[in-house]
Design a protein around this motif. Sequence first.
Motif, PDB file in Angstrom:
ATOM      1  N   SER A  54      -5.465 -44.251   1.525  1.00 36.67           N
ATOM      2  CA  SER A  54      -4.203 -43.712   1.009  1.00 36.67           C
ATOM      3  C   SER A  54      -4.312 -42.234   0.631  1.00 36.67           C
ATOM      4  N   ASP A  55      -5.549 -41.734   0.492  1.00 39.32           N
ATOM      5  CA  ASP A  55      -5.726 -40.310   0.175  1.00 39.32           C
ATOM      6  C   ASP A  55      -5.476 -39.420   1.385  1.00 39.32           C
ATOM      7  N   VAL A  56      -5.585 -40.007   2.578  1.00 38.07           N
ATOM      8  CA  VAL A  56      -5.516 -39.181   3.792  1.00 38.07           C
ATOM      9  C   VAL A  56      -4.642 -39.823   4.868  1.00 38.07           C
ATOM     10  N   ASP A  57      -3.613 -40.572   4.453  1.00 36.04           N
ATOM     11  CA  ASP A  57      -2.795 -41.260   5.455  1.00 36.04           C
ATOM     12  C   ASP A  57      -1.673 -40.401   6.010  1.00 36.04           C
ATOM     13  N   THR A  58      -1.594 -39.140   5.585  1.00 35.52           N
ATOM     14  CA  THR A  58      -0.658 -38.185   6.195  1.00 35.52           C
ATOM     15  C   THR A  58      -1.369 -36.853   6.350  1.00 35.52           C
ATOM     16  N   TRP A  59      -0.903 -36.058   7.321  1.00 32.36           N
ATOM     17  CA  TRP A  59      -1.476 -34.722   7.493  1.00 32.36           C
ATOM     18  C   TRP A  59      -1.179 -33.863   6.270  1.00 32.36           C
ATOM     19  N   ALA A  60      -0.003 -34.051   5.682  1.00 34.13           N
ATOM     20  CA  ALA A  60       0.403 -33.225   4.541  1.00 34.13           C
ATOM     21  C   ALA A  60      -0.567 -33.340   3.365  1.00 34.13           C
ATOM     22  N   LYS A  61      -1.227 -34.493   3.224  1.00 29.63           N
ATOM     23  CA  LYS A  61      -2.138 -34.692   2.097  1.00 29.63           C
ATOM     24  C   LYS A  61      -3.415 -33.864   2.212  1.00 29.63           C
ATOM     25  N   LEU A  62      -3.673 -33.292   3.383  1.00 31.73           N
ATOM     26  CA  LEU A  62      -4.853 -32.440   3.524  1.00 31.73           C
ATOM     27  C   LEU A  62      -4.756 -31.200   2.638  1.00 31.73           C
ATOM     28  N   TRP A  63      -3.550 -30.858   2.230  1.00 34.05           N
ATOM     29  CA  TRP A  63      -3.348 -29.688   1.378  1.00 34.05           C
ATOM     30  C   TRP A  63      -3.629 -29.988  -0.106  1.00 34.05           C
ATOM     31  N   ASN A  64      -3.978 -31.212  -0.439  1.00 32.19           N
ATOM     32  CA  ASN A  64      -4.256 -31.584  -1.823  1.00 32.19           C
ATOM     33  C   ASN A  64      -5.374 -30.702  -2.384  1.00 32.19           C
ATOM     34  N   PRO A  65      -5.164 -30.062  -3.539  1.00 32.40           N
ATOM     35  CA  PRO A  65      -6.190 -29.184  -4.127  1.00 32.40           C
ATOM     36  C   PRO A  65      -7.521 -29.883  -4.396  1.00 32.40           C
ATOM     37  N   ARG A  66      -7.514 -31.206  -4.508  1.00 33.96           N
ATOM     38  CA  ARG A  66      -8.764 -31.930  -4.774  1.00 33.96           C
ATOM     39  C   ARG A  66      -9.736 -31.835  -3.593  1.00 33.96           C
ATOM     40  N   PHE A  67      -9.199 -31.444  -2.411  1.00 32.59           N
ATOM     41  CA  PHE A  67     -10.035 -31.331  -1.216  1.00 32.59           C
ATOM     42  C   PHE A  67     -10.586 -29.919  -1.013  1.00 32.59           C
ATOM     43  N   LYS A  68     -10.521 -29.086  -2.048  1.00 33.34           N
ATOM     44  CA  LYS A  68     -10.995 -27.710  -1.914  1.00 33.34           C
ATOM     45  C   LYS A  68     -12.434 -27.683  -1.400  1.00 33.34           C
ATOM     46  N   ASN A  69     -12.646 -26.955  -0.305  1.00 35.26           N
ATOM     47  CA  ASN A  69     -13.967 -26.790   0.321  1.00 35.26           C
ATOM     48  C   ASN A  69     -14.591 -28.127   0.711  1.00 35.26           C
ATOM     49  N   GLN A  70     -13.756 -29.106   1.108  1.00 31.52           N
ATOM     50  CA  GLN A  70     -14.254 -30.443   1.414  1.00 31.52           C
ATOM     51  C   GLN A  70     -14.075 -30.860   2.872  1.00 31.52           C
ATOM     52  N   ILE A  71     -13.105 -30.279   3.586  1.00 29.20           N
ATOM     53  CA  ILE A  71     -12.718 -30.802   4.895  1.00 29.20           C
ATOM     54  C   ILE A  71     -13.396 -30.053   6.036  1.00 29.20           C
ATOM     55  N   MET A  72     -14.000 -30.818   6.937  1.00 25.68           N
ATOM     56  CA  MET A  72     -14.537 -30.245   8.165  1.00 25.68           C
ATOM     57  C   MET A  72     -13.506 -30.446   9.277  1.00 25.68           C
ATOM     58  N   PHE A  73     -13.237 -29.406  10.037  1.00 27.45           N
ATOM     59  CA  PHE A  73     -12.241 -29.464  11.106  1.00 27.45           C
ATOM     60  C   PHE A  73     -12.914 -29.294  12.461  1.00 27.45           C
ATOM     61  N   ILE A  74     -12.463 -30.084  13.433  1.00 27.64           N
ATOM     62  CA  ILE A  74     -12.935 -29.930  14.797  1.00 27.64           C
ATOM     63  C   ILE A  74     -12.423 -28.604  15.349  1.00 27.64           C
ATOM     64  N   ASP A  75     -13.221 -27.933  16.130  1.00 30.77           N
ATOM     65  CA  ASP A  75     -12.863 -26.623  16.681  1.00 30.77           C
ATOM     66  C   ASP A  75     -11.946 -26.807  17.884  1.00 30.77           C
ATOM     67  N   GLY A  76     -10.633 -26.801  17.630  1.00 33.59           N
ATOM     68  CA  GLY A  76      -9.656 -26.953  18.709  1.00 33.59           C
ATOM     69  C   GLY A  76      -8.357 -26.271  18.332  1.00 33.59           C
ATOM     70  N   ALA A  77      -7.974 -25.238  19.080  1.00 35.73           N
ATOM     71  CA  ALA A  77      -6.769 -24.471  18.743  1.00 35.73           C
ATOM     72  C   ALA A  77      -5.512 -25.337  18.796  1.00 35.73           C
ATOM     73  N   ARG A  78      -5.392 -26.150  19.840  1.00 36.92           N
ATOM     74  CA  ARG A  78      -4.206 -26.995  19.986  1.00 36.92           C
ATOM     75  C   ARG A  78      -4.131 -28.020  18.866  1.00 36.92           C
ATOM     76  N   GLU A  79      -5.287 -28.595  18.535  1.00 37.80           N
ATOM     77  CA  GLU A  79      -5.331 -29.607  17.485  1.00 37.80           C
ATOM     78  C   GLU A  79      -4.948 -29.013  16.126  1.00 37.80           C
ATOM     79  N   PHE A  80      -5.447 -27.821  15.861  1.00 35.72           N
ATOM     80  CA  PHE A  80      -5.213 -27.207  14.556  1.00 35.72           C
ATOM     81  C   PHE A  80      -3.741 -26.853  14.360  1.00 35.72           C
ATOM     82  N   ILE A  81      -3.126 -26.247  15.368  1.00 34.06           N
ATOM     83  CA  ILE A  81      -1.709 -25.896  15.234  1.00 34.06           C
ATOM     84  C   ILE A  81      -0.859 -27.156  15.169  1.00 34.06           C
ATOM     85  N   GLY A  82      -1.342 -28.241  15.822  1.00 33.59           N
ATOM     86  CA  GLY A  82      -0.623 -29.512  15.772  1.00 33.59           C
ATOM     87  C   GLY A  82      -0.570 -30.088  14.372  1.00 33.59           C
ATOM     88  N   ILE A  83      -1.647 -29.909  13.609  1.00 36.07           N
ATOM     89  CA  ILE A  83      -1.658 -30.380  12.218  1.00 36.07           C
ATOM     90  C   ILE A  83      -0.557 -29.683  11.425  1.00 36.07           C
TER      91      ILE A  83
END
Length: 279
Positions: A153-182
Amino acid sequence: MKKLRSLLIGIIVIIIVLLVGAYELNKSTGQAGAKIVNIYNWGDYIDPALITKFEKETGYKVNYETFDSNEAMYTKIQQGGTSYDIAVPSEYMVEKMRNDHLLVKLDKKKLPNLKYIGKEYLNESFDPHNAYSVPYFWGTLGIIYNDKYYRASDVDTWAKLWNPRFKNQIMFIDGAREFIGIGLSSLGYSLNSTNDKQVEQAYEKLKSLTPNAKAIVSDEIKMYMVNEESNLAVTYSGEAVDMLSKNKHLHYVIPEEGTNLWFDNIVIPKGAKNLKGAY
């Protein structure tokens, strides 16, 4: 006179060495009739045992190189220098490479096993009638988390990735299309939007996500997540399956807003030296 003779002999020896070296180099790039197939692929995309089996069955030697992003692969093929017989770009990159005349049109008569691929994976918009590509892998983009630290439930939407509790916590796959899609998905827009205003809004929102980013990497995500050096990541489903098999605390979630469906495809780049080996 003896010095001149020695000098001439030395020059001839150097020329012979250079010619032999050039011949061997040509063989290694699939020239001079050598039975070599040069493959350019994503990391961890072919079991080494399968390459060995292919070499034994066909008599070909495989030169195998990997890349970590579509853009890196495109740049190297566009620049030339190395002649690849096989490459594996994703769907949008197939379209770009086709439009930029970097691909060989396929001879379907030499691909009899194409009939065994499900129709739902063929004739996609990026390559109508599969004139230039054969589907290889497909999957989704999602979020992987460690249940020691987070719940679904902490990560069941893309919008929740902006939660301040995740500061310096998220690793992202290196993909331009994927990133803009988020960014687009988090705003409720289509992943395939080409609306300049919507894309700009997604870009601006993504800039505010950077404090939560631990790193933007590729294959390294697996090591970090499996070893629990990181506990939250955005990655591909294929990578996630491998991670889940190695750490029981890891789980994969497709956010409620939806996600992109990706296709990685086998193509023959222009400049391929061994078409027979490629087919």
